[in-house]
Write an enzyme that holds these catalytic residues in place. Structure first.
Site, mmCIF file in Angstrom:
data_model
loop_
_atom_site.group_PDB
_atom_site.id
_atom_site.type_symbol
_atom_site.label_atom_id
_atom_site.label_comp_id
_atom_site.label_asym_id
_atom_site.label_seq_id
_atom_site.Cartn_x
_atom_site.Cartn_y
_atom_site.Cartn_z
ATOM 1 N N GLY A 122 -0.779 -43.327 -30.761
ATOM 2 C CA GLY A 122 -2.062 -43.220 -30.079
ATOM 3 C C GLY A 122 -3.206 -43.737 -30.929
ATOM 4 N N GLN A 123 -4.414 -43.620 -30.357
ATOM 5 C CA GLN A 123 -5.613 -44.172 -31.012
ATOM 6 C C GLN A 123 -5.826 -43.558 -32.400
ATOM 7 O OE1 GLN A 123 -9.425 -43.013 -29.457
ATOM 8 N NE2 GLN A 123 -10.477 -44.792 -30.295
ATOM 9 N N ILE B 154 6.532 -40.514 -28.256
ATOM 10 C CA ILE B 154 7.462 -40.596 -27.122
ATOM 11 C C ILE B 154 7.869 -42.052 -26.863
ATOM 12 C CG2 ILE B 154 5.695 -40.760 -25.320
ATOM 13 C CD1 ILE B 154 7.461 -38.584 -23.824
ATOM 14 N N TYR C 208 -8.721 -31.287 -19.067
ATOM 15 C CA TYR C 208 -8.616 -31.573 -20.505
ATOM 16 C C TYR C 208 -9.458 -30.571 -21.305
ATOM 17 C CZ TYR C 208 -9.430 -34.408 -24.773
ATOM 18 O OH TYR C 208 -9.540 -34.862 -26.054
#
Ligand code: AKB
Length: 314
Positions: free
Chosen positions: A7-8, A31, A139
Site C-alpha cells: 500500500g501507499q 494480500i 472508515y
C-alpha cells in the site's frame, strides 16, 4: 513485519525499515504481490491475508516476529462503497494482531488511525487531541472503534500498541487507494502528464496533510521510542500542513505556470466536509518529540522533482 506492505504507506515503510535495521530484519506481507520494483527486490515478501488469523500466527512464529506494523485497511471512499467489508477488514484485522500481542506472540504493534475519527461536530480548526468525535463514515467509525480497542488492550492486558491519526498522506512512490485525500496526489500526476487537473473536492476544502517522509519518520519513531513516552494509547493527532485544492493548485502553478485546475466535486466532498481543516498535534510533539521536516512548499517541489524523474521528463 509489515502487513499491507504494497500500500501507499506500507511500501515506503518497508523500504525505510530495511534501510534502518537491515533487509533481513524486515518481512513484507500483503494480500497481493508487490508491483513496486524497489520493494520487490529489497527483501523477503510473503503473501498474507490479515483476516486469516491462523496464517498470520504461523508466519509470526516461523519468522520470529517481534513487531507488527498493521497497515492493511479499506480507506474512506472505498469503505463507503463496501461498508460491510470495510468494517470487517479494518476491525478483524486489528483484533487478529492485537490478540497476537495479548497472547505474547509479539512484543508490540503499530496500527494507523486517521483524521476520519473526527466528524461534523468536532472543532474544525486546530482540532484537539481530545474532543467530540462523531465520525460520519464507515472508515471513521472503524478507526474510532479501533482506537478504543487499542487503549482497552493496553490498559487491560498491557498490550504495547502505538498509533497515529494520519492526515492525508502525499507520496510519489506508491499511489493511495480509495481515500478522500487522494486528490492531493492525483493532482501532481495529472499536472505533469496533462498540465491540468479536475479536483473531486471543491476549491475551498481545507484538509490537514503530511508528506510521506514525515509520516514514515513519525511511524518508526513512535514504534521504536521508549514505551513510557507513549502516553496516549488510543492514537496521537499528527499533521504537517493544511491546504485547499485551490492553494495546492497555486503552489503547483508557481513551478508549472501553465497548470490549470478545475473542480467537479463528487461524493467525497461530503466526507471531506465532515473532517477537520487543521490538527493540533502538540501531544505528539511533547510526548515523543514529533516534528515535521517538510513544509507545503518543500513537498510540492519534491513531488514534482521525483515524479518528473519517474516519468522521465526533464
Ligand atoms: C482517506 O482519505 O481515507 C485517508 C485518511 C485521511 O485516512 N487518506
Amino acid at each position: 513485519m509489515v502487513i499491507g506492505a504494497c500500500g501507499q504507506v506500507g511500501t515506503e515503510l518497508v523500504l525505510e525499515l530495511r534501510k534502518k535495521f537491515g533487509a533481513e530484519k524486515v518481512i513484507a506481507t500483503d494480500i497481493r504481490q508487490p508491483e513496486n520494483e524497489e520493494l520487490k527486490y529489497s527483501g523477503d515478501f510473503f503473501e498474507l491475508d490479515v483476516l486469516n488469523k491462523d496464517a498470520l500466527y504461523q508466519l509470526v512464529k516461523s519468522q520470529n516476529i517481534d513487531t507488527v506494523y498493521n497497515m492493511a485497511a479499506l480507506l474512506s471512499a472505498t469503505a463507503e462503497k463496501n461498508p460491510e467489508f470495510g468494517w470487517k477488514l479494518n476491525m478483524e484485522g486489528l483484533f487478529n494482531v492485537l490478540d497476537l500481542a495479548r497472547e505474547k506472540h509479539i512484543a508490540k504493534t503499530f496500527w494507523p488511525s486517521s483524521i476520519a475519527v473526527f466528524g461534523p461536530t468536532t472543532p474544525k480548526s486546530e482540532t484537539p487531541q481530545d474532543c467530540v468525535m462523531d465520525p460520519a463514515t464507515v472508515y471513521g467509525i472503524s478507526k474510532l472503534a479501533g482506537e478504543r480497542w487499542c487503549e482497552y488492550y493496553h490498559k487491560r492486558w498491557n498490550v504495547d500498541v502505538r498509533s497515529i491519526r494520519y492526515p492525508g498522506l502525499i507520496s510519489y512512490k506508491t499511489a493511495p487507494g480509495g481515500g478522500t485525500t487522494d486528490y492531493a496526489v492525483e493532482i501532481f500526476h495529472k499536472a505533469i502528464l496533462e498540465g491540468k487537473y479536475i479536483s473531486f473536492l471543491k476549491e475551498n476544502t481545507m484538509l490537514p496533510m503530511l508528506y510521506m517522509p514525515d509520516a514514515i519518520k513519525a511511524t518508526i519513531e513512535i514504534t521504536h521510542c521508549e514505551a513510557e513516552l507513549v502516553k496516549v494509547r488510543s492514537s496521537y493527532n499528527l499533521a504537517g500542513f493544511s491546504f485547499t485544492p485551490a492553494q495546492l493548485g497555486a503552489e503547483i502553478a508557481k513551478e508549472m505556470p501553465a497548470f490549470t485546475l478545475d473542480y467537479a466535486p463528487d461524493f467525497r466532498q461530503q466526507i471531506a466536509e465532515s473532517w477537520p481543516g487543521s490538527i493540533d498535534d502538540s501531544a505528539a510533539r511533547k510526548d515523543w518529540n514529533w516534528h515535521n521536516d517538510y513544509s507545503l512548499n518543500d513537498m510540492v517541489k519534491d513531488m514534482l522533482l521525483n515524479l518528473k524523474k519517474a516519468y522521465s521528463i526533464a
